[in-house]
Structure formats: structure tokens, C-alpha cells
Design an enzyme around this catalytic site. Structure first.
Site, PDB file in Angstrom:
ATOM      1  CB  ALA A   1      -0.902  -0.012   1.225  1.00 58.76           C
TER       2      ALA A   1
ATOM      3  NE  ARG B   1      -1.559   1.187   5.642  1.00 58.05           N
ATOM      4  CZ  ARG B   1      -2.475   0.533   4.935  1.00 58.05           C
ATOM      5  NH1 ARG B   1      -3.078   1.132   3.920  1.00 58.05           N
ATOM      6  NH2 ARG B   1      -2.790  -0.712   5.230  1.00 58.05           N
ATOM      7  CE1 TYR B   2       2.221  -0.403   6.371  1.00 53.94           C
ATOM      8  CE2 TYR B   2       0.924  -1.263   4.535  1.00 53.94           C
ATOM      9  CZ  TYR B   2       1.091  -1.055   5.886  1.00 53.94           C
ATOM     10  OH  TYR B   2       0.135  -1.485   6.761  1.00 53.94           O
ATOM     11  CB  THR B   3       5.872   2.225  -1.374  1.00 59.94           C
ATOM     12  OG1 THR B   3       4.754   2.998  -1.806  1.00 59.94           O
ATOM     13  CG2 THR B   3       5.493   0.754  -1.361  1.00 59.94           C
TER      14      THR B   3
END
Length: 818
Positions: free
Chosen positions: A115, A117-119
Site C-alpha cells: 500500500a 502508505r508503506y512505500t
């Protein structure tokens, strides 16, 4: 007032769909011919550039970038923006990635990215060249969706991104598939075309050899590449790169190190493993995906003595180890979707770069001229510094000072503004030489920019220099190998069949099946699964490498390779021919079936109820293209009331025909010409009105039996029917009675004179047995068994002996050889 409009649904649908189509063609799915970007990609790059999210700075959360893009330029779902951003970062999809990403950005196995928000993401270095000079009034701008700021409608694109990274998209009425190319080759082609604007395609292809996929592979078909570059459409073969490795114990394995572009690796591995599991080609022991951080590697381990080349050919032909790539080069050119060739793409790019360089030069020249004007003013001030200071001190305010400077020393508005805002520290040790050097540099720069603007040759030299610099910085070796010709893969189908023993059965009603030896041996023959009104006419132990031929009563022959028959238990009913054979009639029955090894030799005879006979060679039934769904003719039936009553393979024998009314004719089969499969044949016997042929068989025994409808049975010597000519009337084999005359119900050869071997009802050679049982069922359901070998030889004109005292009144309903 109400705003109700009366419009037809047709007009509304046409107008609305037209608007929607125009939008998705121009604003969603197709790339621009100049910068090779779709709107969402352009907005991603511009927004990240505007936010300073560039390659020389740190990575930034993808969610932040997506939010900015969505909030400022792209009013669509965040997932569509993130998906586009992720794709631009995938080095197996793009020849030169435009976005660098930290974290999970998907894989060749089709795994989804993490997602947003993680990358973390940032622009790549090369994407900076797509945006270079965008702030120098080089490209047209348009208001964003809420009219709060402007966005570029195209990027300056310092390299030909459309060809380098390609494009794929589906729109309304249009689709595009442009393959990626090698950056160095594309730039070489552009540079050549700059020098030779009327260059022919073949010359350009000396520089741009063909597509260069990021996943490598082998591209076959130079002529198709040329066709695609000429017309925008074409198809090439893309093949995986494979090699053969030797293992211990004389075994080998096929190693795949590169697969075709946009093929899902995990799906490919599964398909290859399905080939192994379903034994579609013999010899595959194991399939492993051994890919790691060092690169892609699929290992296909083979069994000992496996045919490596056949297995590789099969996998190339029937899995995605080899695919066709279809060029469909469609791009937006001047707001219109066009199918474009290589020359058009390159010329449009060159024209775009010309506009960019000229616009940039005008911007830089204007800026340099403004600075030169200021520098000239400052140089003059330094030479009269004390007077200027005195004048400014004597002025009332800034405006008055400016006015006094303009009036007294003839400074311009801009120069006066620069002088009055000059900071005092700048006057310390001010070196006029420095200003004079800057003045000289500015004059030289202005002259160079004027030359670029005014002289096309100079402008094109700048374009070539910039392109060569990009090639020098980012150029890399070709990954895909090009081969001139697409190689047609030939597979010997026989080598694909796993040879195993099996049983094949065929019923008169058209049910066929293949049964394993285990299932067959666990049952008796009588336990075969069939309908009550059906009859087993053929069964045999055979190999999966052999072939089954079935001849029907309507003159059709059906072919099945044994290995293609469905494996079904002996006690199950099997597959009906009508499930696959589309022209199998409801009243059609299987008359004769046999297993063959080859179609080169062998001849059959066929006899119809109305007395036609023909010979036809087996090679006429060499498997035809549509054998799975269509039968073919082995005999033409002229009359709707006619049908085939006998089919049999022959060598050099006599044939015996017996008619319903009791006539028998024997003649040599050589009198029957060999004709084609669709021919009707010739007359076999001269029938009386109302008479039909009841039986026809090869006369290769010493006697034959006759069963009448009244239940009388007899055995007659073959020699009692002397050899005659074809088409004769024949001799009577029954004595005619005035009341309740006998009529022949069934007749056939008696094999009892040969003894000592197991019974085989379906053999083409005489069955050697001590017993040949005729099973007769009366119309009242009584069943009697007659051992034909126990019957004595009767005279030719006798009516034989009744099976029982009551059979004559009951009459025969059915009979068969047990």
C-alpha cells in the site's frame, strides 16, 4: 421556468457517449506522440517535480505524492494514480524507469505492490530530462480541474520517451501497444533523421533495429518489425531464452533465464507444471522457479532418456514460453488518435523538440537581455558613483531619485530601479572588470541564443548535442536478441503420447471409451456399462499410440487416436459420439470398428442393403483436420431407404452375399473396383423387387450359417455356392414355401472347423474355437443358445431345423453371436 428539454434517446446517447469517448481517448488511455505519456503519468511526473521530489533528494512517502497529484491535478481515485506510479517504477515493464521506489512495488509474478502508505518514491534521474526547461515557457499550459493553478499539456521530453518506454492502453474504439526500445538506438535514429529529414525506413532501421524489451528474450521476424514500423501494425514472435544443462545420471534440465514481455512468471510456471501433471508431453520430472536477487531462473528437470528438444518445442508452442507480440502503434497527434509508423513518431518528436528549444532560447535570450541592460547601467553608475550618490541624497524619496536618475543621466526605468535598490555593501571594492566580464558573457550568450532562434542548422546541432549527452549518460546495451526469421515449431505428435496399455470398447449405439487394464480386469466382459437396448460390437486391448476407426451404417467413418479417448471405468456407459461428432445422425449406428497402427496399407469392402458394393483403401481415412468434430464418408448412399449392412477389411478373398428372400451369391472381390471414399460403388447382386441384402461377409471359411425369421437355423458349405460373376442373381439357399415362407434374419461364417484357440468375436481373421454360440431371442422374450459348431452341414435348399417347438409361432426378435 423548468429546464426540461425534449430530446430523443438516440441523440442523448450519441452525444453523451461521444463526449465520453473523446475524453477517454484524449485524457486517459492513449499517450501523446511527443512525450509518450498519458495524462495521469504526465501529472505524476509534473507534480513530483513541482514538489521537489527529485532523484538528488531523499525518498518521500508515496501517499503524500499521490495526495498532491489527486488534490491538484488528477481528480480520480487514488488507486489509479498509485497504480500508474508503481508501473512507472517497475523495471520489468519499462525500459527506463521514470520513478524510483523504495519498498515492495510488485513483481513479475503478478504480486501487488505494498500500500502507498508503506512505500516511498521519487523521480528517477532520467525523468528529470523529460521535465527539463518546463519553467522556461516551453510548453502549453492549461488550467487544472478547479482552475486554481496551471498544468502542462505536454512535457519538454529531452529524449523520445514514446519509443523508449512504449505504451499500452485501451480506449473507446482505439487501443495501443507500442513496445519499449533501446534508448541509444532510438537516439541514433533521431540524430540521423535530424540530418536526413527525408530518410527512408530501411535506413532508419539500420540504427533502430527493433524493440528491446526490459525482460530480454528473443524477437523473431525482421519483416514483421519493418511492417509495424511502416504501418503501425505488425506481429512478432517473442521467445524465452533457454539453455540445456546436464545433470547427474544422464539427465538434463531446461533452464529459462528470460521470458517474454508482460508475461506473468508464476502463471507461466504453473502452466508448465500443468503440462507435467497432465502428462501432455512425456519426460518432465519437475518444474521449479529458482529466481532470486541475481535474476530470473526457471528449471524444468527432465526424466532420463527424455526427448529434450521435443519437450522444449512443445512448451514453446503450447505455453507462454513463446508468444506473439502485436504492434498497434496508436498515439494522440494534434488532439487526434492516429495509427503511426516509425517515421511519423520520429518526425513528430523532432518537431516537438524544435519548438521546445526555440521557446527555451527565446526565454533565455529575453532574460539575458534584461540582465545585460542592468549590468550596463551598473557599469555606468560605478564610473559616476559620487555624482549618483549626491543626486540620490538630494532626492526627496525613491520615486524622485529614480526620476532624477532617468532625467539627469538618461538611465532607463529598469536601470534606475536597480540603482536605487543597490545595497551599499555592493559598492565596496566593486570591481568593474567583473561586471565587464559578465557583460561580455551575456553578449556572447545572447548571440548564441539568437543564432539558435534564427538559424535552423544551429538549433538542430543543439538538439543533437543534447540527445548525444543523454545517450552518453543513460545509454545501455540491448537486452532482447533479434532474429531475422520466425522459426516454425514442428512437433511430431506421436512423440507426445505416453505409450500405455489400455482397453477400447465400442457399442452399436455409438458409445466409446478407453478403460485401464485395472478396471477391465476387475470386471467381466458382460459387466460393461451400456444401455439395455445397446450391444457391444468391439473391444480390444490396445496401446495409446494406436488409432481407432469406426464405420457407421450411414456410410461415415469416425477417427479417434486412442490416447484422446476419455478414460472411463469398464462398468460406466462411456462417451457418446454425438457429444463431439456434430454430423452424427439419430438413427446412425456403428457397424464395424478396428484398431490400426498405420494408414498406409489396408483395404475395406462395404455392402449396402440395396445391393451396392465398393472397395476403398484405408489411406483415404488418414486423419483429417476436423476429425474431432466431423466424420467423413467411406461410402455414398444414393437412396434414403438404403444403408450399409457390412464393412470388413479384405486381402484377396471371395465375398458372399445373402439376401432376405434367400438368395446367395459368391464372387471374387477383385471384381469390385477400388474407388474413392465418396463414391457409391457398383452393383453387387441383382435383387428381385422387395428383396434386400441381409448379410455380406468374406468367404474365408468352409461353411456359413443361416437363421430365418421363423427360428430355423442351418449350416451350409461355402462350396455349395459356386464362384460366379458380380451382379448376378445368385442361388437359392432356402426352399420356398407357399404358406409362412422362411426369410433370412441373419447369416454369417462358421469358424468351428478350426479349433484349439481362444474365441475372438471381433477378429478380422477366422476365430479359432471349438464353440461359436448363436444367441437367439424370440418376440415373446425366450432365449435359446445354439452352438454352431454342433450343426451338421445341410443341403443348400433346405430350410434347416427349428431351434424349439414353439419358435416358429413366436418368431425371432433378435440374434447375435455370443
Amino acid at each position: 421556468m423548468s429546464n426540461i428539454q425534449n430530446m430523443s434517446l438516440e441523440d442523448i446517447m450519441g452525444e453523451r457517449f461521444g463526449r465520453y469517448s473523446k475524453y477517454i481517448i484524449q485524457e486517459r488511455a492513449l499517450p501523446d506522440i511527443r512525450d509518450g505519456l498519458k495524462p495521469v503519468q504526465r501529472r505524476i511526473l509534473y507534480s513530483m517535480h513541482k514538489d521537489g521530489n527529485t532523484f538528488e533528494k531523499g525518498y518521500r512517502k508515496s501517499a503524500k505524492s499521490v495526495g498532491n497529484i489527486m488534490g491538484n491535478f488528477h481528480p480520480h481515485g487514488d488507486s489509479s494514480i498509485y497504480d500508474a506510479m508503481v508501473r512507472m517504477s517497475q523495471d520489468w515493464k519499462n525500459r527506463e524507469i521514470l520513478v524510483e521506489m523504495h519498498g515492495n512495488n510488485g513483481s513479475m509474478d503478478g504480486d501487488p505492490p505494498a500500500a502507498m502508505r508503506y512505500t516511498e518514491a521519487r523521480l528517477s534521474e532520467i525523468s528529470g530530462y523529460l521535465l527539463q526547461d518546463i519553467d522556461k515557457k516551453t510548453v502549453p499550459w492549461a488550467w487544472n480541474f478547479d482552475d486554481t493553478e496551471k498544468e502542462p499539456t505536454v512535457l519538454p521530453a529531452a529524449f523520445p520517451n514514446l519509443l523508449v518506454n512504449g505504451a499500452t492502453g485501451i480506449s473507446a474504439g482505439y487501443a495501443t501497444d507500442i513496445p519499449p526500445h533501446n534508448l541509444a538506438e532510438v537516439i541514433d535514429a533521431v540524430v540521423y533523421m535530424i540530418d536526413h529529414p527525408t530518410a527512408k525506413l530501411d535506413k532508419l532501421m539500420e540504427f533502430l533495429l527493433g524493440p528491446d524489451f526490459p525482460t530480454g528474450g528473443i524477437i523473431q521476424g525482421k519483416d514483421e518489425i519493418r511492417k509495424a514500423y511502416e504501418t503501425g501494425k505488425g506481429r512478432v514472435v517473442v521467445q524465452s531464452r533457454t539453455e540445456i544443462e546436464d545433470l547427474k545420471g544422464g539427465k538434463q534440465q531446461i533452464i529459462v533465464t528470460e521470458i517474454p514481455y508482460e508475461i506473468n512468471k508464476s502463471v507461466l510456471v504453473k502452466k508448465i507444471d500443468d503440462v507435467r501433471v497432465n502428462n501432455k508431453v512425456p519426460g518432465i520430472a519437475e518444474v521449479r522457479d529458482e529466481s532470486d536477487r541475481d535474476g530470473l531462473r526457471i528449471a524444468i528437470e527432465l526424466k532420463k532418456d527424455a526427448d529434450t528438444q521435443t519437450i522444449l518445442n512443445y512448451l514453446l508452442k503450447y505455453t507462454d514460453l513463446q508468444v506473439n507480440y502485436n504492434f498497434n502503434m496508436v498515439a494522440i497527434d494534434n488532439f487526434t488518435p492516429r495509427q503511426v509508423g516509425l517515421v511519423k513518431i520520429l518526425s513528430s518528436y523532432i518537431a516537438h523538440r524544435k519548438d521546445i528549444i526555440v521557446a527555451r532560447s527565446k526565454f533565455d535570450k529575453e532574460k539575458a537581455e534584461k540582465r545585460l541592460h542592468i549590468v550596463e547601467g551598473v557599469i555606468r553608475v560605478i564610473s559616476i558613483l559620487d555624482e549618483v550618490i549626491a543626486l540620490i541624497r538630494a532626492s526627496e524619496n525613491k520615486a524622485d531619485a529614480k526620476e532624477n536618475l532617468k532625467v539627469s543621466y538618461d538611465f532607463s526605468e529598469e536601470q534606475a530601479e536597480a540603482i536605487v535598490t543597490l545595497q551599499l555593501y555592493r559598492l565596496t571594492n566593486t570591481d568593474i572588470v567583473t561586471l565587464q566580464e559578465e557583460e561580455a558573457d551575456l553578449r556572447q550568450k545572447i548571440a548564441e541564443l539568437a543564432a539558435i532562434i534564427g538559424d535552423e542548422r544551429t538549433m538542430y546541432n543543439v538538439m543533437k548535442r543534447e540527445l548525444r549527452d543523454i545517450k552518453k549518460t543513460f545509454g545501455n546495451a540491448r537486452r532482447s536478441e533479434l532474429q531475422a526469421q520466425a522459426v516454425t515449431i514442428e512437433i511430431d505428435t506421436a512423440s507426445l503420447i505416453v505409450e500405455e496399455e489400455t482397453f477400447v470398447s465400442v457399442t452399436r449405439g455409438g458409445y466409446i471409451k478407453r478403460t485401464s487394464l485395472r478396471s477391465f480386469n476387475a470386471s467381466t466382459i458382460d459387466e460393461i456399462g451400456k444401455r439395455d437396448d445397446d450391444e457391444l460390437i468391439f473391444y480390444a486391448q490396445t496401446k495409446t499410440t494406436q488409432h481407432l476407426l469406426m464405420f457407421t451404417t450411414l456410410g461415415n467413418v469416425i477417427y479417434r487416436p486412442v490416447h484422446e479417448l476419455t478414460d472411463i471405468r469398464w462398468k460406466d456407459i462411456g462417451e457418446h459420439l454425438s457429444q463431439t461428432i456434430t454430423n452424427f445422425a439419430t438413427d446412425e449406428e456403428v457397424l464395424y470398428a478396428e484398431i490400426v497402427d498405420t494408414f498406409e496399407t489396408g483395404t475395406y469392402f462395404a455392402v449396402t442393403k440395396l445391393g451396392q458394393i465398393k472397395r476403398v483403401e484405408r489411406k483415404e481415412f488418414t486423419p483429417w483436420r476436423t476429425y474431432k468434430s466431423k466424420s467423413v464418408k467411406y461410402a455414398k448412399i444414393k437412396d434414403d431407404s438404403d444403408s450399409i449392412i457390412a464393412v470388413s477389411p479384405i486381402l484377396m478373398d471371395d465375398v458372399l452375399l445373402v439376401t432376405h428372400n434367400g438368395y446367395a451369391l459368391r464372387f471374387n472381390i477383385e471384381e469390385v473396383p477400388v474407388v474413392g471414399a465418396k463414391a457409391a460403388g457398383v452393383k453387387a447382386i441383382n435383387l428381385k423387387d422387395g428383396d434386400v441384402v441381409q448379410a455380406a461377409f468374406i468367404a474365408n471359411t468352409k461353411s456359413f450359417y443361416i437363421l430365418t425369421q421363423r427360428g430355423s437355423v442351418k449350416r451350409t458349405a461355402i462350396d455349395d455356392i459356386p464362384l460366379a460373376k458380380r451382379a448376378g442373381r445368385g442361388l437359392q439357399v432356402l426352399r420356398e414355401l407357399k404358406s409362412k415362407p422362411h426369410r433370412i434374419f441373419m447369416a454369417g461364417p462358421v469358424f468351428a472347423e478350426n479349433s484349439g484357440a481362444e474365441l475372438d468375436l471381433f477378429a478380422t481373421e477366422p476365430v479359432k474355437s471349438e464353440e461359436q454360440i448363436l444367441l437367439v431371442t424370440s418376440k415373446t422374450g425366450d432365449t435359446k443358445e445354439i452352438n454352431l459348431s454342433d450343426l451338421g452341414i445341410s443341403e443348400r435348399t433346405s430350410n434347416g431345423s427349428f431351434i424349439s417347438d414353439t419358435i416358429s409361432d413366436q418368431e425371432v426378435f433378435a440374434a447375435k453371436i455370443k
